[in-house]
Design an enzyme around this catalytic site. Structure first.
Site, PDB file in Angstrom:
ATOM      1  N   HIS A 153      73.072  93.599  61.391  1.00  0.00           N
ATOM      2  CA  HIS A 153      72.816  95.005  61.698  1.00  0.00           C
ATOM      3  C   HIS A 153      74.108  95.725  62.110  1.00  0.00           C
ATOM      4  O   HIS A 153      74.144  96.419  63.117  1.00  0.00           O
ATOM      5  CB  HIS A 153      71.798  95.132  62.834  1.00  0.00           C
ATOM      6  CG  HIS A 153      70.440  94.633  62.494  1.00  0.00           C
ATOM      7  ND1 HIS A 153      69.498  94.322  63.463  1.00  0.00           N
ATOM      8  CD2 HIS A 153      69.843  94.374  61.300  1.00  0.00           C
ATOM      9  CE1 HIS A 153      68.388  93.908  62.874  1.00  0.00           C
ATOM     10  NE2 HIS A 153      68.572  93.919  61.563  1.00  0.00           N
ATOM     11  N   HIS A 195      65.663  96.977  63.958  1.00  0.00           N
ATOM     12  CA  HIS A 195      66.274  96.406  62.772  1.00  0.00           C
ATOM     13  C   HIS A 195      66.639  97.617  61.922  1.00  0.00           C
ATOM     14  O   HIS A 195      65.800  98.482  61.670  1.00  0.00           O
ATOM     15  CB  HIS A 195      65.296  95.480  62.079  1.00  0.00           C
ATOM     16  CG  HIS A 195      64.885  94.316  62.938  1.00  0.00           C
ATOM     17  ND1 HIS A 195      64.698  93.048  62.448  1.00  0.00           N
ATOM     18  CD2 HIS A 195      64.647  94.224  64.280  1.00  0.00           C
ATOM     19  CE1 HIS A 195      64.356  92.222  63.428  1.00  0.00           C
ATOM     20  NE2 HIS A 195      64.320  92.922  64.550  1.00  0.00           N
TER      21      HIS A 195
END
EC number: 1.1.99.29
Length: 601
Positions: free
Chosen positions: A519, A563
């Site tokens: 990420h 996310h």
């Protein structure tokens, strides 16, 4: 020491997209009818594809690309015709990009689809001085973007999410888990048994992320929903879409000076290392959407970055900006594994080729069965106690009181990025993830060769807060599994986890096994227009330049409570609104301008 991205990582990235059958596919740039268009979009992940389809309303659509090898998309806004060029590395026929449970065999996102804390967006609004980034404005894009659909197994989802928070007519299908696993009932039972620490949160789309929740995944009809199968596929029937296969953008081209600023309305690209370079130009803008690693690499190759770093590779500085490639922030991931009773986990499926083949036959026949499982059915976001000792020396880095410090990710099988799966036995995994890190890394060029992957040093766990928080997240995972619901299921912690009896033990364990959840953000950070740092303004424009915007995860100045797939889609939605109608950048243009709604055509 800086880390070079492994070659296998960039090669696997070529399998990120499922390429639909599109009109006028070109194998070579010589087949293209023109080399000048209204808009050029470099890169086509969630941001590039999302932005471009929404801009298709203004006679623009997009082009896919690789994670570190961004391709290019070019769009024409001529009033009487729509001329679109897309270039990408095709992954047509890559089964693992279609079957949800096979996602871990590639490098893309694992389909978890949510948007973060409301306080992430309010914080971004404060940082940029632009109220359009506030949650009250940004949440409108959720219903425009998503299309909530029934789970693959058709089970009753009452109490597992809040329908009023979601869209049913958006572009990207998403659903609740479509395959039940052994840990589901035990996780929900633990939210009742240990509710004071691990409460149940019915739907984190509300903006309050705290608690354990059923995962909402980018899965529709039992298949992975990607920007390629949704945004890109929606333009497949356009006769005036040009697709250029296998081309990589190598740098932006300076085309002049506008208002005292260098203008970059061109791109250079090549088919492969050593092949001749080609050029294409934009009448309006180049939109850079090559991701948190690809975008800063292209900027630096174009002479935009730290002048000393550029000079070391004999690149002439056009725009001096020391923020390019810096401020790299990511969610560090630490897997914790337990040995469990029986054969209910999914480990046996991965070891038994016959069982896997049978599951694949079922998936191909009706898109049901274990292969529709989106790798996890539950996640949970949590905060450190307000009186935690770390806050005596470190201020709270989270976005706010309903944002989190760490996450627990639950899997009903062995999941460990750095250790191979054991040859036998059944397992469950609770990954601890650092959500509000204070560590910041950087990305640098390895050379002036655009086909050479950059050097990356994420500097994980380089601060006292990050070490403390990940340590507490491991302790939290152990407390979660101490609840009554697990007494007849868990046999023992696996491997080094069994020896984490002291803080020093946990710290050593974390140093040994911490990796990334993929990420990365922040390498082309957004800041206020008058800020002395940052790479883009609140409207995505590249600071100090004309003709370039950046629209991807790299502009997030901090990593959000999510996310990052979902937040990037919302970013793309707002970018499309701003670019299409700057004077109405705080409004939902698709609601009042029919040409921004693909269903209006």
């Amino acid at each position: 020491m800086a880390l070079s991205v492994p070659l296998t990582f960039s090669l696997l990235a070529s399998a990120l997209f499922i390429a639909p059958v599109l009109a006028r596919v070109h194998q070579h740039s010589s087949q293209l009818p023109v080399n000048k268009y209204d808009y050029i979009v470099v890169g086509a992940g969630a941001a590039g594809l999302g932005t471009s389809l929404l801009l298709a309303s203004r006679r623009m659509v997009l082009a896919p690309s690789l994670f570190l090898r961004p391709a290019l998309g070019i769009f024409d806004t001529a009033p009487s015709s729509l001329s679109i060029l897309m270039t990408f590395f095709s992954d047509e026929g890559i089964l693992a990009a279609q079957v949800p449970l096979l996602a871990p065999t590639l490098t893309p996102n694992y389909m978890s689809h949510h948007y973060g804390s409301s306080e992430d967006y309010d914080r971004l609004a404060r940082i940029t001085g632009d109220s359009g980034w506030s949650w009250n404005n940004m949440k409108q894009y959720i219903k425009r973007h998503e299309k909530i659909v029934p789970p693959a197994d058709g089970h009753n989802t009452t109490g597992q999410y809040t329908p009023s928070l979601h869209g049913t007519n958006g572009v990207l299908p998403k659903s609740l888990p479509g395959y039940s696993v052994a840990t589901d009932s035990r996780i929900i039972a633990t939210t009742r048994e240990l509710s004071s620490e691990f409460p149940f949160n019915q739907d984190i789309t509300s903006g309050n992320v705290l608690g354990v929740t059923w995962v909402q995944s980018a899965i529709g009809g039992g298949k992975r929903s990607s920007s390629s199968t949704t945004y890109l596929a929606s333009v497949k029937d356009r006769k005036n879409v040009d697709v250029l296969v296998n081309a990589q953008v190598t740098k932006l081209l300076r085309t002049g000076t506008v208002g005292g600023k260098p203008s970059f309305k061109g791109v250079q690209y090549a088919a492969a290392p050593g092949s001749p370079t080609q050029t294409a130009y934009a009448r309006e803008e180049v939109i850079l959407s090559a991701g948190s690693l690809g975008t800063p690499q292209i900027l630096m190759l174009s002479g935009i970055g730290d002048k000393d770093e550029l000079a070391s590779h004999y690149i002439t500085t056009v725009i001096e900006n020391t923020s390019v490639g810096k401020n790299l922030s990511d969610h560090a991931l630490l897997p914790n594994n337990w040995i469990v009773q029986g054969t209910e986990s999914l480990d046996g499926l991965f070891r038994d080729q016959s069982a896997l083949n049978s599951a694949l036959v079922q998936w191909q026949a009706n898109k049901t069965g274990p292969l529709v499982h989106g790798t996890v059915n539950h996640i949970g976001f949590f905060r450190l106690p307000s009186d935690a000792p770390i806050f005596e020396t470190t201020s709270d880095p989270s976005s706010g009181p309903t944002a989190s410090h760490y996450e627990l990710i639950f899997s009903s099988y062995w999941l460990h990025p750095t250790l191979p799966s054991p040859a036998n036995g059944s397992y469950m995994t609770i990954c601890s993830a650092l959500i509000s890190p204070t560590s910041r890394g950087y990305l640098k060029l390895a050379s002036a060769d655009p086909f050479q992957t950059p050097l990356i040093n994420p500097q994980y766990l380089s601060t006292a807060f990050d070490k403390y928080t990940l340590r507490e997240a491991v302790k939290a995972a152990k407390r979660f599994t101490s609840g009554p619901a697990w007494a007849d299921y868990i046999l023992a912690p696996y491997g080094d986890l069994a020896s984490t009896n002291t803080d020093a033990d946990i710290d050593a364990y974390a140093r040994k096994y911490t990796s990334t959840i993929f990420h990365p953000v922040g390498t082309a950070a957004m800041s206020a227009k008058d800020a002395g740092w940052g790479v883009v303004d609140p409207d995505f424009r590249l600071k100090g330049a004309d003709g370039v915007r950046i629209v991807d995860a790299s502009v997030w100045p901090f990593v959000p409570n999510a996310h990052t797939q979902g937040p990037v889609y919302l970013l793309a939605e707002r970018a499309a609104s701003i670019i299409a109608e700057p004077s109405k950048s705080n409004a939902d243009l698709r609601g009042n301008l029919g040409f921004l709604n693909p269903r209006s055509r």
